[in-house]
Design an enzyme around this catalytic site. Structure first.
Site, PDB file in Angstrom:
ATOM      1  N   ARG A   1       0.870  -1.187   0.000  1.00 38.02           N
ATOM      2  CA  ARG A   1       0.000   0.000   0.000  1.00 38.02           C
ATOM      3  C   ARG A   1       0.905   1.234   0.000  1.00 38.02           C
ATOM      4  O   ARG A   1       1.852   1.309   0.785  1.00 38.02           O
ATOM      5  CB  ARG A   1      -0.938   0.006   1.228  1.00 38.02           C
ATOM      6  CG  ARG A   1      -1.925  -1.165   1.211  1.00 38.02           C
ATOM      7  CD  ARG A   1      -3.034  -0.964   2.240  1.00 38.02           C
ATOM      8  NE  ARG A   1      -3.989   0.039   1.809  1.00 38.02           N
ATOM      9  CZ  ARG A   1      -4.915   0.583   2.613  1.00 38.02           C
ATOM     10  NH1 ARG A   1      -4.974   0.214   3.872  1.00 38.02           N
ATOM     11  NH2 ARG A   1      -5.760   1.487   2.159  1.00 38.02           N
TER      12      ARG A   1
ATOM     13  N   GLN B   1     -15.258   2.047   6.936  1.00 36.07           N
ATOM     14  CA  GLN B   1     -14.491   1.905   8.183  1.00 36.07           C
ATOM     15  C   GLN B   1     -15.231   2.527   9.369  1.00 36.07           C
ATOM     16  O   GLN B   1     -15.110   2.057  10.502  1.00 36.07           O
ATOM     17  CB  GLN B   1     -13.114   2.566   8.047  1.00 36.07           C
ATOM     18  CG  GLN B   1     -12.128   1.820   7.167  1.00 36.07           C
ATOM     19  CD  GLN B   1     -12.165   2.319   5.740  1.00 36.07           C
ATOM     20  OE1 GLN B   1     -13.181   2.830   5.268  1.00 36.07           O
ATOM     21  NE2 GLN B   1     -11.065   2.170   5.032  1.00 36.07           N
TER      22      GLN B   1
ATOM     23  N   ASP C   1      -2.500   9.375   7.428  1.00 38.96           N
ATOM     24  CA  ASP C   1      -1.665   8.344   6.802  1.00 38.96           C
ATOM     25  C   ASP C   1      -0.290   8.868   6.443  1.00 38.96           C
ATOM     26  O   ASP C   1       0.669   8.108   6.359  1.00 38.96           O
ATOM     27  CB  ASP C   1      -2.360   7.788   5.563  1.00 38.96           C
ATOM     28  CG  ASP C   1      -3.554   6.949   5.981  1.00 38.96           C
ATOM     29  OD1 ASP C   1      -4.636   7.531   6.202  1.00 38.96           O
ATOM     30  OD2 ASP C   1      -3.382   5.731   6.152  1.00 38.96           O
TER      31      ASP C   1
ATOM     32  N   ASN D   1      -5.275  11.652   4.517  1.00 39.23           N
ATOM     33  CA  ASN D   1      -6.079  10.737   5.340  1.00 39.23           C
ATOM     34  C   ASN D   1      -7.193  10.191   4.454  1.00 39.23           C
ATOM     35  O   ASN D   1      -7.295  10.544   3.260  1.00 39.23           O
ATOM     36  CB  ASN D   1      -6.621  11.457   6.583  1.00 39.23           C
ATOM     37  CG  ASN D   1      -7.241  10.489   7.583  1.00 39.23           C
ATOM     38  OD1 ASN D   1      -6.676   9.446   7.894  1.00 39.23           O
ATOM     39  ND2 ASN D   1      -8.426  10.795   8.074  1.00 39.23           N
TER      40      ASN D   1
HETATM   41  O1  MRU Z   1      -7.608   2.495   4.049  1.00 39.63           O
HETATM   42  P1  MRU Z   1      -7.402   2.464   5.532  1.00 39.63           P
HETATM   43  O2  MRU Z   1      -8.543   1.881   6.283  1.00 39.63           O
HETATM   44  O3  MRU Z   1      -6.066   1.824   5.899  1.00 39.63           O
HETATM   45  O4  MRU Z   1      -7.307   3.989   5.937  1.00 39.63           O
HETATM   46  C1  MRU Z   1      -7.153   4.329   7.289  1.00 39.63           C
HETATM   47  C2  MRU Z   1      -7.137   5.793   7.530  1.00 39.63           C
HETATM   48  O5  MRU Z   1      -7.240   6.595   6.636  1.00 39.63           O
HETATM   49  C3  MRU Z   1      -6.906   6.229   8.941  1.00 39.63           C
HETATM   50  O6  MRU Z   1      -7.595   7.398   9.229  1.00 39.63           O
HETATM   51  C4  MRU Z   1      -5.400   6.479   9.145  1.00 39.63           C
HETATM   52  O7  MRU Z   1      -4.652   5.372   8.682  1.00 39.63           O
HETATM   53  C5  MRU Z   1      -5.048   6.755  10.550  1.00 39.63           C
HETATM   54  S1  MRU Z   1      -5.225   5.318  11.562  1.00 39.63           S
HETATM   55  C6  MRU Z   1      -4.701   5.675  13.131  1.00 39.63           C
END
Ligand code: MRU
Length: 355
Positions: free
Chosen positions: A88, A197, A238, A248
């Site tokens: 990723r 999520q 992120d 994010n």
């Molecule tokens: O695609 P994801 O579910 O990995 O994305 C997660 C997010 O965007 C979260 O807000 C971010 O990783 C912060 S987690 C503490």
């Protein structure tokens, strides 16, 4: 909270977040390829959690190596790291954790070749990253709790909770710490299309902790920021560029603009390992593009005409001018971010950065 991930004698055990909230199942990744698939397929997700998982993947790969001398072990390490790194692209914690494991490998491989000793040191390092992540989130919570209102509604987007980390959470860590101080909060959770999520994970973990939570669809956020008594927004990140721009989950940018329009503070909670000070601005942050079927289908059921083109960027970038403060384990940064973030980063022992 049940653990998000665990190092075991047989491999890396991941809570399968694709099945939540309907089922609580673990997937045992018996080699580093399975760990990489677990990250890519979002069995585990959330920036800090995928960093910790990748560190365990490196430790597992080296533990299973049969290399007879350092040069071939080094080649295997390169392959393991490349495989995990390719899973990723947006969350920099992944690259950060892999770099930290590489640095550990370099120091452990000094002296006569002993594969068992190197593997044991890498295992210790991965376990240290895991334990530190929980402590870091608790520190983020302590720094951020004071920014939450004494009572009222707080909005969050995506899941930046225990499930997105080794435990406790970043944005939800701030909320947990505020609630532990006696603040009476009701959390508004955006459902977070397309991957849900917010609906599947955030309200699930808040309800488990007995924290009042209310689920809304993403397109309701503006309405509630305007009329719904939302007192603050807190989200995770992120990757954060040197100027404070924040990548994010897709939809974060819209929430930030709506928060500013309605004079609601917009906070970002993230560990220093989410800072990428090698990037001048958010323009340079790579944004993951995911399968169009996540948009044309809802939980596997088609909701659009067959064959319609769809876009699916998994993240967006919120310019730092919309960010009221960035809450880290070393304290709270406010604009001008460049100086404040560099100062906070300098307090971290592990300052390896993605190049
Ligand atoms: O695609 P994801 O579910 O990995 O994305 C997660 C997010 O965007 C979260 O807000 C971010 O990783 C912060 S987690 C503490």
């Amino acid at each position: 909270m049940i653990p998000t991930l665990e190092w075991t004698a047989d491999g890396v055990k991941l809570l399968d977040q694709r099945r939540l909230p309907a089922r609580t199942e673990y997937l045992l990744c018996r080699d580093y390829h399975a760990v990489a698939l677990g990250i890519r397929d979002m069995v585990v997700r959330g920036a800090p959690a995928i960093g910790v998982t990748a560190a365990m993947g490196v430790a597992l790969g080296v533990k299973q190596s049969r290399a007879a001398e350092l040069e071939s072990l080094q080649r295997e390490l390169d392959e393991i790291c490349a495989t995990l790194h390719a899973t990723r692209p947006t969350a920099v914690n992944l690259a950060w954790a892999i770099q930290r494991m590489r640095a550990c490998f370099q120091s452990a491989s000094q002296g006569p070749f002993d594969r068992g000793r190197i593997a044991a040191r890498l295992e210790q390092e991965a376990l240290a990253i895991y334990a530190e992540d929980i402590a870091i989130n608790q520190a983020i919570g302590r720094h951020g709790a004071g920014l939450m209102p004494d009572q009222g509604r707080v909005l969050t987007h995506c899941n930046a909770g225990a499930l997105a980390t080794a435990g406790y959470g970043t944005a939800l860590g701030v909320i947990r710490a505020a609630v532990a101080q006696g603040k009476q909060l009701e959390i508004f959770a955006d459902e977070t299309r397309p991957y849900l999520q917010g609906a599947r994970l955030t309200v699930w973990e808040l309800l488990q902790d007995g924290i009042p939570a209310r689920l809304i669809t993403d397109n309701m956020a503006g309405h509630f920021l305007h009329h719904g008594g939302i007192r603050a927004v807190v989200v995770g990140a992120d990757r954060i560029a040197a100027n404070g721009d924040v990548a994010n989950k897709i939809g974060t940018y819209s929430v930030a603009v709506l928060a500013r329009e309605n004079q609601v503070p917009f906070y970002v909670a993230a560990p220093v390992s989410t800072l990428d000070l090698s990037l001048a601005s958010g323009e340079q942050i790579p944004i993951e593009e995911r399968a169009p079927e996540e948009v044309t289908h809802f939980q596997g059921v088609p909701v659009a005409p067959t064959g319609v083109p769809a876009a699916n960027p998994a993240f967006d970038v919120t310019p730092s001018r919309y960010v009221s403060a960035i809450i880290t384990e070393h304290g709270v940064a406010r604009a001008p971010y460049e100086t404040a973030l560099r100062e906070l980063a300098s307090k971290s022992q592990h300052t390896v950065r993605a190049g």
